[in-house]
Design a protein around this motif. Structure first.
Motif, PDB file in Angstrom:
ATOM      1  N   ILE A 174      16.515 -11.594   4.298  1.00  0.00           N
ATOM      2  CA  ILE A 174      17.452 -10.610   3.752  1.00  0.00           C
ATOM      3  C   ILE A 174      16.702  -9.578   2.932  1.00  0.00           C
ATOM      4  CG2 ILE A 174      19.382 -10.316   2.139  1.00  0.00           C
ATOM      5  CD1 ILE A 174      20.397 -13.039   3.001  1.00  0.00           C
ATOM      6  N   SER A 175      15.650 -10.039   2.252  1.00  0.00           N
ATOM      7  CA  SER A 175      14.794  -9.128   1.490  1.00  0.00           C
ATOM      8  C   SER A 175      13.757  -8.532   2.435  1.00  0.00           C
ATOM      9  CB  SER A 175      14.091  -9.878   0.359  1.00  0.00           C
ATOM     10  OG  SER A 175      13.098  -9.071  -0.218  1.00  0.00           O
ATOM     11  N   ALA A 176      13.842  -7.235   2.641  1.00  0.00           N
ATOM     12  CA  ALA A 176      12.905  -6.561   3.557  1.00  0.00           C
ATOM     13  C   ALA A 176      11.472  -6.696   3.061  1.00  0.00           C
ATOM     14  CB  ALA A 176      13.287  -5.091   3.701  1.00  0.00           C
ATOM     15  N   ASP A 177      11.279  -6.688   1.734  1.00  0.00           N
ATOM     16  CA  ASP A 177       9.930  -6.797   1.176  1.00  0.00           C
ATOM     17  C   ASP A 177       9.299  -8.144   1.512  1.00  0.00           C
ATOM     18  OD1 ASP A 177      10.113  -4.285   0.105  1.00  0.00           O
ATOM     19  OD2 ASP A 177      10.688  -4.960  -1.905  1.00  0.00           O
ATOM     20  N   VAL A 178      10.088  -9.218   1.440  1.00  0.00           N
ATOM     21  CA  VAL A 178       9.574 -10.551   1.741  1.00  0.00           C
ATOM     22  C   VAL A 178       9.171 -10.645   3.198  1.00  0.00           C
ATOM     23  CG1 VAL A 178      10.164 -13.001   1.885  1.00  0.00           C
ATOM     24  CG2 VAL A 178      10.903 -11.653  -0.091  1.00  0.00           C
ATOM     25  N   SER A 179      10.027 -10.173   4.085  1.00  0.00           N
ATOM     26  CA  SER A 179       9.732 -10.201   5.510  1.00  0.00           C
ATOM     27  C   SER A 179       8.501  -9.358   5.837  1.00  0.00           C
ATOM     28  CB  SER A 179      10.938  -9.688   6.305  1.00  0.00           C
ATOM     29  OG  SER A 179      10.684  -9.734   7.681  1.00  0.00           O
ATOM     30  N   GLU A 180       8.422  -8.191   5.217  1.00  0.00           N
ATOM     31  CA  GLU A 180       7.304  -7.276   5.463  1.00  0.00           C
ATOM     32  C   GLU A 180       5.981  -7.909   5.049  1.00  0.00           C
ATOM     33  OE1 GLU A 180       4.958  -4.093   6.509  1.00  0.00           O
ATOM     34  OE2 GLU A 180       7.006  -4.616   7.089  1.00  0.00           O
ATOM     35  N   ARG A 181       6.012  -8.755   4.024  1.00  0.00           N
ATOM     36  CA  ARG A 181       4.793  -9.397   3.548  1.00  0.00           C
ATOM     37  C   ARG A 181       4.166 -10.253   4.650  1.00  0.00           C
ATOM     38  NH1 ARG A 181       6.996 -11.159  -1.366  1.00  0.00           N
ATOM     39  NH2 ARG A 181       7.052  -8.972  -1.933  1.00  0.00           N
ATOM     40  N   SER A 182       4.990 -11.015   5.356  1.00  0.00           N
ATOM     41  CA  SER A 182       4.479 -11.837   6.455  1.00  0.00           C
ATOM     42  C   SER A 182       4.013 -10.984   7.622  1.00  0.00           C
ATOM     43  CB  SER A 182       5.565 -12.809   6.934  1.00  0.00           C
ATOM     44  OG  SER A 182       5.709 -13.884   6.062  1.00  0.00           O
ATOM     45  N   VAL A 183       4.828 -10.009   7.977  1.00  0.00           N
ATOM     46  CA  VAL A 183       4.493  -9.148   9.121  1.00  0.00           C
ATOM     47  C   VAL A 183       3.196  -8.409   8.860  1.00  0.00           C
ATOM     48  CG1 VAL A 183       5.235  -7.151  10.467  1.00  0.00           C
ATOM     49  CG2 VAL A 183       6.896  -8.915   9.846  1.00  0.00           C
ATOM     50  N   ARG A 184       3.041  -7.880   7.648  1.00  0.00           N
ATOM     51  CA  ARG A 184       1.831  -7.120   7.311  1.00  0.00           C
ATOM     52  C   ARG A 184       0.595  -8.006   7.316  1.00  0.00           C
ATOM     53  NH1 ARG A 184       3.764  -5.021   3.078  1.00  0.00           N
ATOM     54  NH2 ARG A 184       2.882  -6.463   1.546  1.00  0.00           N
ATOM     55  N   PHE A 185       0.746  -9.256   6.871  1.00  0.00           N
ATOM     56  CA  PHE A 185      -0.400 -10.162   6.827  1.00  0.00           C
ATOM     57  C   PHE A 185      -0.811 -10.645   8.214  1.00  0.00           C
ATOM     58  CE2 PHE A 185      -1.761 -14.641   6.834  1.00  0.00           C
ATOM     59  CZ  PHE A 185      -2.997 -14.488   6.212  1.00  0.00           C
ATOM     60  N   LEU A 186       0.170 -11.059   9.019  1.00  0.00           N
ATOM     61  CA  LEU A 186      -0.146 -11.660  10.317  1.00  0.00           C
ATOM     62  C   LEU A 186      -0.341 -10.657  11.435  1.00  0.00           C
ATOM     63  CD1 LEU A 186       2.313 -14.685  10.151  1.00  0.00           C
ATOM     64  CD2 LEU A 186      -0.173 -14.811  10.123  1.00  0.00           C
ATOM     65  N   THR A 187       0.273  -9.475  11.302  1.00  0.00           N
ATOM     66  CA  THR A 187       0.177  -8.473  12.376  1.00  0.00           C
ATOM     67  C   THR A 187      -0.183  -7.107  11.802  1.00  0.00           C
ATOM     68  OG1 THR A 187       2.547  -7.953  12.258  1.00  0.00           O
ATOM     69  CG2 THR A 187       1.883  -9.721  13.745  1.00  0.00           C
ATOM     70  N   PRO A 188      -1.344  -6.997  11.148  1.00  0.00           N
ATOM     71  CA  PRO A 188      -1.745  -5.693  10.600  1.00  0.00           C
ATOM     72  C   PRO A 188      -1.973  -4.680  11.712  1.00  0.00           C
ATOM     73  CG  PRO A 188      -3.585  -7.228  10.552  1.00  0.00           C
ATOM     74  CD  PRO A 188      -2.380  -8.019  10.963  1.00  0.00           C
ATOM     75  N   THR A 189      -1.717  -3.440  11.413  1.00  0.00           N
ATOM     76  CA  THR A 189      -1.851  -2.393  12.436  1.00  0.00           C
ATOM     77  C   THR A 189      -3.267  -1.837  12.529  1.00  0.00           C
ATOM     78  OG1 THR A 189      -1.157  -0.725  10.819  1.00  0.00           O
ATOM     79  CG2 THR A 189       0.560  -1.719  12.203  1.00  0.00           C
ATOM     80  N   ASP A 190      -4.082  -2.049  11.492  1.00  0.00           N
ATOM     81  CA  ASP A 190      -5.401  -1.422  11.460  1.00  0.00           C
ATOM     82  C   ASP A 190      -6.551  -2.425  11.459  1.00  0.00           C
ATOM     83  OD1 ASP A 190      -4.818  -2.448   9.019  1.00  0.00           O
ATOM     84  OD2 ASP A 190      -5.481  -0.714   7.848  1.00  0.00           O
ATOM     85  N   ALA A 191      -6.274  -3.700  11.725  1.00  0.00           N
ATOM     86  CA  ALA A 191      -7.320  -4.725  11.716  1.00  0.00           C
ATOM     87  C   ALA A 191      -6.810  -5.956  12.444  1.00  0.00           C
ATOM     88  CB  ALA A 191      -7.699  -5.078  10.277  1.00  0.00           C
ATOM     89  N   PRO A 192      -7.733  -6.833  12.878  1.00  0.00           N
ATOM     90  CA  PRO A 192      -7.284  -8.088  13.493  1.00  0.00           C
ATOM     91  C   PRO A 192      -6.533  -8.941  12.481  1.00  0.00           C
ATOM     92  CG  PRO A 192      -9.622  -7.672  13.942  1.00  0.00           C
ATOM     93  CD  PRO A 192      -9.201  -6.705  12.888  1.00  0.00           C
ATOM     94  N   SER A 193      -5.690  -9.808  12.969  1.00  0.00           N
ATOM     95  CA  SER A 193      -4.975 -10.725  12.084  1.00  0.00           C
ATOM     96  C   SER A 193      -5.967 -11.656  11.393  1.00  0.00           C
ATOM     97  CB  SER A 193      -3.967 -11.556  12.881  1.00  0.00           C
ATOM     98  OG  SER A 193      -3.369 -12.535  12.054  1.00  0.00           O
ATOM     99  N   GLU A 202       4.919 -11.065  20.021  1.00  0.00           N
ATOM    100  CA  GLU A 202       4.241  -9.989  20.744  1.00  0.00           C
ATOM    101  C   GLU A 202       3.276  -9.253  19.817  1.00  0.00           C
ATOM    102  OE1 GLU A 202       7.493  -7.687  22.196  1.00  0.00           O
ATOM    103  OE2 GLU A 202       7.559  -8.712  24.149  1.00  0.00           O
ATOM    104  N   ALA A 203       3.737  -8.956  18.619  1.00  0.00           N
ATOM    105  CA  ALA A 203       2.895  -8.245  17.652  1.00  0.00           C
ATOM    106  C   ALA A 203       1.704  -9.108  17.236  1.00  0.00           C
ATOM    107  CB  ALA A 203       3.720  -7.843  16.426  1.00  0.00           C
ATOM    108  N   PHE A 204       1.915 -10.418  17.057  1.00  0.00           N
ATOM    109  CA  PHE A 204       0.814 -11.288  16.665  1.00  0.00           C
ATOM    110  C   PHE A 204      -0.225 -11.384  17.772  1.00  0.00           C
ATOM    111  CE2 PHE A 204      -1.271 -15.450  16.518  1.00  0.00           C
ATOM    112  CZ  PHE A 204      -1.882 -15.342  15.279  1.00  0.00           C
ATOM    113  N   ARG A 205       0.224 -11.507  19.008  1.00  0.00           N
ATOM    114  CA  ARG A 205      -0.718 -11.572  20.125  1.00  0.00           C
ATOM    115  C   ARG A 205      -1.601 -10.333  20.136  1.00  0.00           C
ATOM    116  NH1 ARG A 205       2.040 -10.904  25.674  1.00  0.00           N
ATOM    117  NH2 ARG A 205       2.097  -8.776  24.847  1.00  0.00           N
ATOM    118  N   ASP A 206      -1.003  -9.172  19.930  1.00  0.00           N
ATOM    119  CA  ASP A 206      -1.761  -7.926  19.953  1.00  0.00           C
ATOM    120  C   ASP A 206      -2.711  -7.830  18.761  1.00  0.00           C
ATOM    121  OD1 ASP A 206      -0.277  -7.394  22.177  1.00  0.00           O
ATOM    122  OD2 ASP A 206       1.067  -5.976  21.192  1.00  0.00           O
ATOM    123  N   ALA A 207      -2.236  -8.222  17.564  1.00  0.00           N
ATOM    124  CA  ALA A 207      -3.052  -8.088  16.364  1.00  0.00           C
ATOM    125  C   ALA A 207      -4.143  -9.141  16.290  1.00  0.00           C
ATOM    126  CB  ALA A 207      -2.170  -8.181  15.117  1.00  0.00           C
ATOM    127  N   ALA A 208      -3.859 -10.337  16.798  1.00  0.00           N
ATOM    128  CA  ALA A 208      -4.816 -11.433  16.654  1.00  0.00           C
ATOM    129  C   ALA A 208      -6.031 -11.257  17.549  1.00  0.00           C
ATOM    130  CB  ALA A 208      -4.146 -12.773  16.972  1.00  0.00           C
TER     131      ALA A 208
END
Length: 511
Positions: free
Chosen positions: A147-166, A187-193
């Motif tokens: 429900i908290s977008a900030d909490v969800s974003e924390r996981s997404v940003r850590f596991l699926t960064p856009t500028d570096a491998p996971s 899908e995002a994790f596969r690409d980032a990892a």
């Protein structure tokens, strides 16, 4: 594991470090990659809110050290590593760190941020003397689609960064049913990892499997059927190597079972059957005052918190079935929970490939660095990168496995399934690759290897096979040769008694 891979990669990083000696940012990144190569497998636990991540993580560790409440610590990324002495450190946003007290309450670790908010903490590092952490670094992440977008974003940003491998090498992704948010994240994790390699390094866990079927004793059987269907699901199959049902709460409770809890289960098992069955009809009935037992309402409620109604029913049944001690009950509950299957999968699919998974990150990262900021001598390092990739059969297996899962091939359906198994899609042990049982004889192994090699060499040499198919077949053949070498199978010789290959060991002569 990559044969000779660590030495080659270390040399590669040393050569790259010479080119960027004047770039402190690049040197820091190279140092992080070097450290990553030396570490055990980094395994993240992720999933949507209330999927049961922390209970599964506690079950894997064998202690209640991951917070399961809704406090600030569950909203941060938390790393669990092995150390001889327990220590908890909060890494603050913007730099700096704070030591947190190591405090236990009712057997569980309590983490207190000292009034700080989750937004102030970049991550928490927990160093803990658990044998389970010697071979794996576990990473607990906040709930996705919170429900908290900030909490969800924390996981997404850590596991699926856009500028570096996971930062995670592989992931246990917990789901209660396949949701669009689950597919998008995987899908995002596969690409980032693994960048362009599209390596599949996730497994889906059908979590809270004990709640399927309203907590009936056969709940896990129902969950197993659902997991089997999910394994064939087109979307999930291209994103996860498998789907395993697991009852996280049961596994956590079993691995941390206390003597007073065992005594409570003994009392329940010893009740008259009609009384016991009536008590275990539902949660409400189990906690109703006045039932014919010496267990207080508070104690019964505590059992539900620790094991759930399914766990209480199962524990009483197992005690009646012969579990005479807390250790025996713990062992049987763990077997029923699905945890052993998860541990086996992690060992066979992820830990056995740890160096290759890390190598993929290093290769992709160094290539990006050389591409974005070329230096004199970059060509020499690029040539080394190509040699590492070409010489590493493990990396080629990962590429082929991902290709078979995502884009398919021109092979027949049966050949595609066989190719996937041979390159490790069902596990990396040699007998698993060959599709043979643990007690296969040497003669059976020899015949199977000859049969498969003949088949795949024939496909590679077929006039109508295109270049992609030929390369695929060569990888499969190399995997078969590696499996045969691992099992010590050479030319057939006369034998007075058949040899047997035990799982994980060399051939042994019977008789």
């Amino acid at each position: 594991m990559m044969r000779g891979g660590l030495g080659e990669l270390t040399g590669l990083l040393d050569g790259t470090r010479e080119l960027y000696a004047d770039d402190t940012s690049a040197i820091a990144q190279l140092d992080r990659w070097q450290q990553r190569l030396r570490e055990p497998l980094r395994l993240a636990v992720a999933g949507m809110v209330k999927a049961g991540k922390s209970t599964v993580l506690n079950a894997l560790i064998g202690e209640q050290i991951a917070p399961t409440d809704a406090g600030e610590c569950t909203r941060t990324v938390t790393w669990y590593r092995y150390a001889r002495t327990a220590r908890i450190t909060a890494r603050l946003v913007g730099g700096g760190e704070v030591r947190l007290p190591v405090t236990r309450s009712d057997g569980a670790l309590v983490m207190d941020l000292g009034g700080r908010q989750a937004e102030d903490v970049a991550r928490i590092d927990v160093e803990w003397p658990s044998e389970s952490l010697r071979s794996t670094v576990l990473i607990d992440t906040p709930g996705i689609a919170s429900i908290s977008a900030d909490v969800s974003e924390r996981s997404v940003r850590f596991l699926t960064p856009t500028d570096a491998p996971s930062e995670a090498d592989a992931i246990l992704y917990l789901l209660r049913h396949i949701h669009a948010s689950d597919v998008s994240f995987l899908e995002a994790f596969r690409d980032a990892a693994a960048g362009s390699s599209q390596t599949i390094n996730a497994v889906a866990l059908l979590s809270r499997a004990d709640e399927i079927g309203s907590g009936r004793i056969d709940s896990l059987l129902s969950a197993a059927r659902i997991a089997s269907r999910y394994r064939q699901d087109g979307a999930l199959r291209s994103l996860a190597l498998g789907c395993i049902p697991v009852a996280g709460l049961l596994a956590e409770g079993a691995r941390t079972l206390r003597e007073n809890e065992f005594s409570a289960f003994q009392e329940l098992a010893g009740l008259d059957r009609s009384i016991r069955d009536r008590m275990l009809i539902s949660v409400d009935r189990f906690t109703r005052p006045g039932e014919q037992t010496t267990l207080s309402v508070q104690r019964r409620a505590a059992l539900l918190d620790r094991f759930g109604i399914f766990g209480v029913r199962l524990a009483a049944a197992l005690v009646r079935g012969g579990a005479r001690s807390s250790s025996a009950l713990s062992e049987r509950m763990v077997q029923q929970s699905g945890l052993i299957e998860v541990q086996r999968f992690v060992a066979e699919q992820f830990r056995s490939r740890a160096t290759a998974l890390k190598a993929r990150v290093v290769v992709e990262g160094v290539e990006a660095l050389l591409r974005d900021d070329p230096r004199a001598g970059s060509d020499r390092v690029l040539a080394s990168l190509e040699r590492v990739t070409a010489n590493s059969h493990d990396l080629r297996e990962l590429d082929l496995l991902a290709s078979l899962r995502t884009s398919g091939s021109d092979l027949s359906d049966d050949d595609a399934v066989q190719a996937e198994r041979i390159v490790g899609g069902a596990g990396t042990p040699a007998l698993s690759r060959l599709g043979l049982p643990d007690l296969a004889t040497t003669v059976q192994i020899h015949d199977r290897v000859e049969e498969l090699l003949a088949r795949w060499r024939s496909l590679a040499e077929a006039p109508l096979s295109d270049r992609r198919t030929v390369e695929l077949c060569r990888v499969v053949v190399r995997s078969l040769e590696g499996a045969a070498s691992e099992l010590g199978v050479g030319r057939r010789s006369d034998r007075s008694a058949p040899d047997v290959v035990l799982a994980g060991g060399p051939p042994q002569r019977l008789g």
